[in-house]
Design a protein around this motif. Structure first.
Motif, PDB file in Angstrom:
ATOM      1  N   VAL A 115      49.941  20.477  22.900  1.00  0.00           N
ATOM      2  CA  VAL A 115      49.349  21.806  23.221  1.00  0.00           C
ATOM      3  C   VAL A 115      49.027  21.947  24.678  1.00  0.00           C
ATOM      4  O   VAL A 115      48.854  20.901  25.219  1.00  0.00           O
ATOM      5  N   VAL A 116      48.927  23.162  25.166  1.00  0.00           N
ATOM      6  CA  VAL A 116      48.785  23.391  26.595  1.00  0.00           C
ATOM      7  C   VAL A 116      47.309  23.315  26.833  1.00  0.00           C
ATOM      8  O   VAL A 116      46.586  24.117  26.156  1.00  0.00           O
ATOM      9  N   LEU A 117      46.809  22.639  27.885  1.00  0.00           N
ATOM     10  CA  LEU A 117      45.403  22.457  28.031  1.00  0.00           C
ATOM     11  C   LEU A 117      45.080  23.274  29.368  1.00  0.00           C
ATOM     12  O   LEU A 117      45.840  23.038  30.419  1.00  0.00           O
ATOM     13  N   ILE A 118      44.251  24.431  29.198  1.00  0.00           N
ATOM     14  CA  ILE A 118      44.029  25.152  30.453  1.00  0.00           C
ATOM     15  C   ILE A 118      42.717  25.128  30.642  1.00  0.00           C
ATOM     16  O   ILE A 118      41.782  25.247  29.801  1.00  0.00           O
ATOM     17  N   PHE A 119      42.261  24.722  31.940  1.00  0.00           N
ATOM     18  CA  PHE A 119      41.277  24.594  32.651  1.00  0.00           C
ATOM     19  C   PHE A 119      40.943  26.048  33.300  1.00  0.00           C
ATOM     20  O   PHE A 119      41.696  26.434  34.283  1.00  0.00           O
ATOM     21  N   ASP A 120      39.810  27.076  32.899  1.00  0.00           N
ATOM     22  CA  ASP A 120      39.345  28.110  33.615  1.00  0.00           C
ATOM     23  C   ASP A 120      38.405  27.543  34.598  1.00  0.00           C
ATOM     24  O   ASP A 120      37.242  27.229  34.605  1.00  0.00           O
ATOM     25  N   GLU A 121      38.870  27.466  35.940  1.00  0.00           N
ATOM     26  CA  GLU A 121      38.099  26.996  37.042  1.00  0.00           C
ATOM     27  C   GLU A 121      37.831  28.178  37.861  1.00  0.00           C
ATOM     28  O   GLU A 121      37.752  27.800  39.085  1.00  0.00           O
ATOM     29  N   VAL A 122      38.008  29.298  37.495  1.00  0.00           N
ATOM     30  CA  VAL A 122      37.304  30.456  38.182  1.00  0.00           C
ATOM     31  C   VAL A 122      36.336  30.394  39.076  1.00  0.00           C
ATOM     32  O   VAL A 122      36.165  30.704  40.144  1.00  0.00           O
TER      33      VAL A 122
ATOM     34  N   PRO B  98      44.556  18.982  33.773  1.00  0.00           N
ATOM     35  CA  PRO B  98      45.016  20.049  32.530  1.00  0.00           C
ATOM     36  C   PRO B  98      46.572  20.467  32.892  1.00  0.00           C
ATOM     37  O   PRO B  98      46.964  19.928  33.876  1.00  0.00           O
ATOM     38  N   ASP B  99      47.030  21.036  31.823  1.00  0.00           N
ATOM     39  CA  ASP B  99      48.468  21.523  32.336  1.00  0.00           C
ATOM     40  C   ASP B  99      48.614  22.709  33.338  1.00  0.00           C
ATOM     41  O   ASP B  99      49.678  23.070  33.852  1.00  0.00           O
ATOM     42  N   MET B 100      47.692  23.694  32.871  1.00  0.00           N
ATOM     43  CA  MET B 100      47.573  24.894  33.722  1.00  0.00           C
ATOM     44  C   MET B 100      45.977  25.064  34.177  1.00  0.00           C
ATOM     45  O   MET B 100      45.074  24.398  33.698  1.00  0.00           O
ATOM     46  N   THR B 101      45.872  25.760  35.207  1.00  0.00           N
ATOM     47  CA  THR B 101      44.595  26.039  35.813  1.00  0.00           C
ATOM     48  C   THR B 101      44.312  27.470  36.330  1.00  0.00           C
ATOM     49  O   THR B 101      45.289  28.048  36.722  1.00  0.00           O
ATOM     50  N   CYS B 102      43.333  27.978  35.907  1.00  0.00           N
ATOM     51  CA  CYS B 102      43.177  29.586  36.569  1.00  0.00           C
ATOM     52  C   CYS B 102      42.008  29.418  37.505  1.00  0.00           C
ATOM     53  O   CYS B 102      40.804  28.626  37.324  1.00  0.00           O
ATOM     54  N   LEU B 103      42.164  30.276  38.449  1.00  0.00           N
ATOM     55  CA  LEU B 103      41.024  30.274  39.626  1.00  0.00           C
ATOM     56  C   LEU B 103      40.965  31.736  39.883  1.00  0.00           C
ATOM     57  O   LEU B 103      41.339  32.532  39.554  1.00  0.00           O
TER      58      LEU B 103
ATOM     59  N   GLY C 151      37.783  34.520  48.949  1.00  0.00           N
ATOM     60  CA  GLY C 151      36.737  34.704  50.007  1.00  0.00           C
ATOM     61  C   GLY C 151      35.590  35.910  49.811  1.00  0.00           C
ATOM     62  O   GLY C 151      35.065  36.341  50.737  1.00  0.00           O
ATOM     63  N   GLY C 152      35.566  36.333  48.621  1.00  0.00           N
ATOM     64  CA  GLY C 152      34.750  37.284  48.195  1.00  0.00           C
ATOM     65  C   GLY C 152      35.478  38.545  47.782  1.00  0.00           C
ATOM     66  O   GLY C 152      35.080  39.595  47.387  1.00  0.00           O
ATOM     67  N   LEU C 153      36.915  38.768  48.034  1.00  0.00           N
ATOM     68  CA  LEU C 153      37.813  39.714  47.616  1.00  0.00           C
ATOM     69  C   LEU C 153      38.128  39.743  46.464  1.00  0.00           C
ATOM     70  O   LEU C 153      38.391  38.457  45.862  1.00  0.00           O
ATOM     71  N   PRO C 154      38.434  40.777  45.782  1.00  0.00           N
ATOM     72  CA  PRO C 154      39.156  40.633  44.485  1.00  0.00           C
ATOM     73  C   PRO C 154      40.547  39.842  44.426  1.00  0.00           C
ATOM     74  O   PRO C 154      41.645  40.088  45.094  1.00  0.00           O
ATOM     75  N   VAL C 155      40.532  38.850  43.687  1.00  0.00           N
ATOM     76  CA  VAL C 155      41.630  37.836  43.578  1.00  0.00           C
ATOM     77  C   VAL C 155      41.752  36.970  42.292  1.00  0.00           C
ATOM     78  O   VAL C 155      40.630  36.666  41.844  1.00  0.00           O
ATOM     79  N   GLY C 156      42.685  36.489  41.841  1.00  0.00           N
ATOM     80  CA  GLY C 156      42.645  35.522  40.875  1.00  0.00           C
ATOM     81  C   GLY C 156      44.032  34.807  41.074  1.00  0.00           C
ATOM     82  O   GLY C 156      44.901  35.316  41.732  1.00  0.00           O
TER      83      GLY C 156
END
Length: 437
Positions: free
Chosen positions: A241-248, A267-272, A278-283
């Motif tokens: 199973v893929v382990l995803i950390f939501d580190e937004v 984890p296998d994947m990370t979300c940021l 820096g405060g602008l819309p991004v991921g």
């Protein structure tokens, strides 16, 4: 909810809120801003600098929201401002590759343990939605596991027992989410490894991924119990199973490499998101190359965005991430010291007043719960005294201190919070708690 009228003048905010409701659903563009959890009128902000925000009525507040996390170096940081201004003179968007995208990607890969390859997107929601799609494409499986009280944005397959806004607004299962999406999302109890193990074993090798906030930040700030993240890693290894950390929220905030560095679980994947722009819309989402090579145009999993890697956001993000890399040897010690002093000072006040409470904090984020029991999951978070928190929140506003307008959100601070801000905050907390006790 019985909320005392504010001592401060907020006439202009009230007028703008009434005007906004005529053209914007609920008068806000994100539900947590509506003050539904705490009652009263949301404040409309005019400007911010360093650790302070000023509303349209001219009231100034020490800010412990920080745009919900991005402002680790404070509002209007000069490096970020200059980077955005400089980029804007060359155009705000090209819809074509730029060098700054490479620079940011290399910094992210350098700082975050799990990321060997990264794709830029436009929001945390887009990052989590895309990461799950890639995990499904990589494994050839359909089902995902998420945790009750964890919020991963408003993607259809995430709005099952989500935290924060859905908790406040009474829509843990949002209308508009199809039965098919609901069937493919399995709900687990946060901080309960055996519950997760039972779910995985019950679904015949059809679980594509487990996605988790390694430090929950949308039912208040709730850290992982010892062995929880390690247990998830073990289960994922055993079952493919893929382990995803939501580190937004936690990415670059609790350590240079986020919660995965702080707790030593990769984890296998990370979300940021948040700090990365820096405060602008991004991921962004990233991970092992063998997984990320399934993303188009290299692989078959499609994901695209006209403004992905937007140069304004990339320049702002680079300014913040490069400063984090340069100062990491002292930055997190500085943030830890402020957090510890804030936590200890508040505990002293609460103890002296004989109030029931439970505090949590990891690095530069934390939460105060009014309760007799330890808060470890959604059930214990929901059992806390939200009305007491609402009165605490409004009392602090009157004293010029702005904490999260919801019991189910974390507070944040950054390098611009110093001795003056600490003393003012602790004095305000004492006065407020003594008054509402």
């Amino acid at each position: 909810m019985d909320i005392a009228p504010p001592k401060i003048e907020i006439g202009k905010s009230k007028a703008l809120y009434e005007q906004a409701q005529k053209s914007i659903p609920g008068g806000v563009n994100s539900p947590a801003r509506a003050f539904k959890s705490v009652g009263g009128t949301p404040l409309f902000i005019e400007s911010a600098q360093g650790a302070y925000m000023t509303d349209v009525d001219g009231n100034e507040y020490i800010d412990y929201v920080g745009s919900w996390g991005p402002m680790i170096f404070g509002h209007a940081d000069s490096d970020v401002v200059h980077a955005v201004q400089d980029q804007a003179t060359s155009s705000t968007s090209f819809g074509a590759p730029t060098r700054i995208e490479i620079d940011v990607a290399e910094l992210v890969c350098d700082l975050v343990p799990s990321i060997e390859s990264v794709r830029m997107v436009n929001s945390g929601t887009e990052a989590t939605m895309s990461a799950v799609r890639v995990a499904r494409g990589f494994t050839g499986r359909d089902k995902i596991i998420k945790f009750k009280g964890n919020y991963h944005g408003h993607g259809d397959f995430f709005l099952m027992e989500a935290g924060s806004g859905p908790l406040t607004h009474g829509t843990p299962n949002s209308p508009g989410v199809t039965a098919g999406n609901a069937e493919d999302t399995l709900l687990a109890e946060y901080n309960d490894v055996e519950n997760v193990r039972n779910l995985v074993e019950a679904h015949d090798d059809n679980v594509a991924c487990i996605i988790v906030e390694p430090i929950a930040g949308n039912m208040g700030c709730i850290p992982p119990e010892p062995g929880f993240l390690e247990g998830l890693r073990e289960i994922c290894d055993e079952h493919g199973v893929v382990l995803i950390f939501d580190e937004v929220m936690t990415g670059f905030r609790v350590a240079p490499g986020g919660a995965q560095e702080r707790y030593g679980v990769t984890p296998d994947m990370t979300c940021l998101g948040k700090i990365i722009g820096g405060g602008l819309p991004v991921g962004a989402y990233g991970g092992k190359k063998e997984i990320m090579n399934h993303v188009s145009p290299v692989g078959p999993v499609y994901q695209a965005g006209t403004l992905s890697g937007n140069p304004l956001a990339m320049r702002a993000g680079y300014a913040v991430l490069s400063k984090i890399k340069e100062t990491q040897d002292t930055l997190y010690d500085e943030l830890e010291a402020y957090g510890a002093a804030l936590e200890e000072g508040l505990a002293d006040t609460l103890d002296r007043l004989g109030l029931d409470y439970y505090q949590t904090r990891v690095g530069a984020m934390g939460c105060l719960f009014f309760t007799e029991e330890k808060v470890v999951d959604q059930a214990t978070a929901k059992s806390t005294d939200a009305e007491m928190y609402a009165n605490y929140f409004h009392g602090l506003l009157d004293e010029g201190v702005y904490f999260a307008p919801s019991q189910f959100e974390a507070y944040f601070f950054g390098t611009e919070h110093a001795e003056r801000e600490l003393e003012t905050t602790l004095e305000a907390q004492y006065d407020v708690l003594k008054r509402i006790h």
